[in-house]
Design an enzyme around this catalytic site. Structure first.
Site, PDB file in Angstrom:
ATOM      1  N   SER A 119       0.608  -1.048  -0.331  1.00 58.73           N
ATOM      2  CA  SER A 119       0.201   0.035   0.213  1.00 58.73           C
ATOM      3  C   SER A 119       0.108   1.161   0.376  1.00 58.73           C
ATOM      4  O   SER A 119      -0.293   1.984  -0.259  1.00 58.73           O
ATOM      5  CB  SER A 119      -1.190   0.132   1.380  1.00 58.73           C
ATOM      6  OG  SER A 119      -0.168   0.093   2.818  1.00 58.73           O
ATOM      7  N   HIS A 140      -3.110  -3.152  -6.002  1.00 60.66           N
ATOM      8  CA  HIS A 140      -3.402  -2.632  -4.982  1.00 60.66           C
ATOM      9  C   HIS A 140      -4.739  -2.942  -4.669  1.00 60.66           C
ATOM     10  O   HIS A 140      -5.325  -2.309  -5.110  1.00 60.66           O
ATOM     11  CB  HIS A 140      -2.740  -1.744  -4.642  1.00 60.66           C
ATOM     12  CG  HIS A 140      -3.155  -1.257  -3.221  1.00 60.66           C
ATOM     13  ND1 HIS A 140      -3.753   0.388  -2.941  1.00 60.66           N
ATOM     14  CD2 HIS A 140      -3.042  -1.546  -2.028  1.00 60.66           C
ATOM     15  CE1 HIS A 140      -4.067   0.098  -1.248  1.00 60.66           C
ATOM     16  NE2 HIS A 140      -3.361  -0.998  -0.517  1.00 60.66           N
ATOM     17  N   GLU A 152      -6.618  -1.424  -7.195  1.00 58.01           N
ATOM     18  CA  GLU A 152      -5.583   0.229  -8.154  1.00 58.01           C
ATOM     19  C   GLU A 152      -4.460  -0.953  -8.634  1.00 58.01           C
ATOM     20  O   GLU A 152      -3.969  -1.898  -8.025  1.00 58.01           O
ATOM     21  CB  GLU A 152      -4.744   0.466  -7.040  1.00 58.01           C
ATOM     22  CG  GLU A 152      -5.457   1.747  -7.004  1.00 58.01           C
ATOM     23  CD  GLU A 152      -5.248   2.881  -5.552  1.00 58.01           C
ATOM     24  OE1 GLU A 152      -4.921   3.896  -5.505  1.00 58.01           O
ATOM     25  OE2 GLU A 152      -4.752   2.135  -4.572  1.00 58.01           O
ATOM     26  N   ASN A 190      -5.535   6.085  -1.065  1.00 62.82           N
ATOM     27  CA  ASN A 190      -4.737   6.131  -0.065  1.00 62.82           C
ATOM     28  C   ASN A 190      -4.253   7.770   0.240  1.00 62.82           C
ATOM     29  O   ASN A 190      -3.609   8.146   1.265  1.00 62.82           O
ATOM     30  CB  ASN A 190      -3.415   5.371   0.345  1.00 62.82           C
ATOM     31  CG  ASN A 190      -4.008   3.936   1.433  1.00 62.82           C
ATOM     32  OD1 ASN A 190      -4.851   3.890   1.795  1.00 62.82           O
ATOM     33  ND2 ASN A 190      -3.477   2.867   1.366  1.00 62.82           N
TER      34      ASN A 190
END
Ligand code: 3HC
Length: 284
Positions: A119, A140, A152, A190
């Site tokens: 991540s 991800h 992702e 994120n």
């Protein structure tokens, strides 16, 4: 390139979920853990999810049986030798990942694509640690993996067009909705989510409101499925702290700096749901 057999490295929360969705999509899936007890725990989590799904009427008995039939576990890296694609979901530690890729490269074919579910680590740096930087990328997933639709797809500087296209199509074949994210800390989600969570902690430290009121505000006022503190406890405070530090190191912007309270909660072992206490208390 046709993907038939998929390997997953790591059978923790993310690895077990990833293995489950790969098996559910019909891929022969082998998940590898370093210790049998970790493997048993992870595969137990998959079985429980599927059983709960059957009980809720969300998963058919046939789908449960098909998923379990496609899924097997192993502790030896050698078990992944026939994999066309391997997704790594082990601890977020560069050295551990390097060692794991080196061991994997000893057993798999040259065509095998390596993907990391990291991540926060740099995909280009991970790719450079292997002898196949063109057949390497980021994939991800989001927690809980079987329920969250998004994935992702991240291209390293070295990822070939063929690899990128194969991985994007693979993500779609899992029933997920892929988006293409840049190889920058936090990727897309994120990058936006973490500053929001850090800001919520800072606001709470500054007396904006109670945990419950801030959570309720964002949940009912914005239609988010969880308020920021419930989500922080769900994701893990250590995970958030780790990602924030990597983002701050790269961007040097105050928005990514972990607030003092977050650091102290991590130091105190209040990591969220997984430790029984975070912003809220869990269990008996
Ligand atoms: N099998 C099949 N389906 C199941 C299931 C099971 N075992 N368990 C639940 N479901 C289904 C439910 O039936 C329901 O479906 P419906 O919407 O069609 O009715 C749906 O999944 C939601 O389940 P629940 O009703 O039991 O639970 P909630 O409605 O409370 O949702 C949640 C739970 C999906 C976790 C929701 O709270 C949520 O989306 N939270 C936010 C999660 C999030 O933001 N994750 C991302 C974190 S960041 C990250 O992972 C990145 C990392 O790098 C940090």
């Amino acid at each position: 390139m046709q993907i038939k057999t998929v390997g997953v490295l790591g059978c923790g929360l993310m690895g077990s979920g990833i293995a489950q969705v790969c098996a559910a999509a019909g891929y022969k899936t082998i998940v590898r853990e370093v210790e049998q007890s970790f493997l048993d725990k992870g595969l137990g989590r998959v079985r429980k999810f599927l059983e709960d799904g059957v009980a809720k009427g969300k998963v058919t008995v046939e789908a449960r049986d098909k998923t379990l039939a496609h899924l097997s576990g192993a502790t030896a890296v050698d078990a992944l030798k026939d994999c066309d694609l391997v997704i790594e979901a082990i601890i977020e530690n560069l050295d551990e990942k390097r060692k794991t890729y080196a061991a994997l490269e000893q057993v798999v074919g040259t065509h095998t694509i390596f993907l990391s579910n990291t991540s926060s680590l740099c995909i280009t740096e991970l790719a450079a640690a292997t002898a196949r930087p063109d057949r390497f990328g980021g994939l991800h997933f989001f927690n809980p993996v079987p329920l969250m639709k998004l994935v992702e797809v991240i291209r390293a500087l070295t990822t070939s067009d063929d690899t990128y296209q194969t991985v994007f199509a693979f993500a779609q074949s899992l029933g997920k909705e892929p988006i293409t994210a840049p190889d920058r800390p936090g990727f897309i989600v994120n990058r936006l989510l973490v500053p929001y969570l850090l800001d919520a902690i800072r606001a709470y430290e500054n007396g904006l409101g109670t945990l419950e009121d801030i959570d309720k505000g964002m949940k009912l006022g914005c239609g988010y499925p969880m308020g920021p503190f419930t989500l922080l406890d769900f994701v893990g405070l250590d995970t958030t702290y780790y990602i924030a530090n990597i983002m701050f190191e790269e961007f040097r912007e105050p928005a990514y700096a972990p607030p003092p309270l977050l650091k102290r909660m991590v130091l105190a072992g209040r990591l969220g749901r997984k430790s029984g206490q975070g912003f809220y208390l869990y269990g008996s």
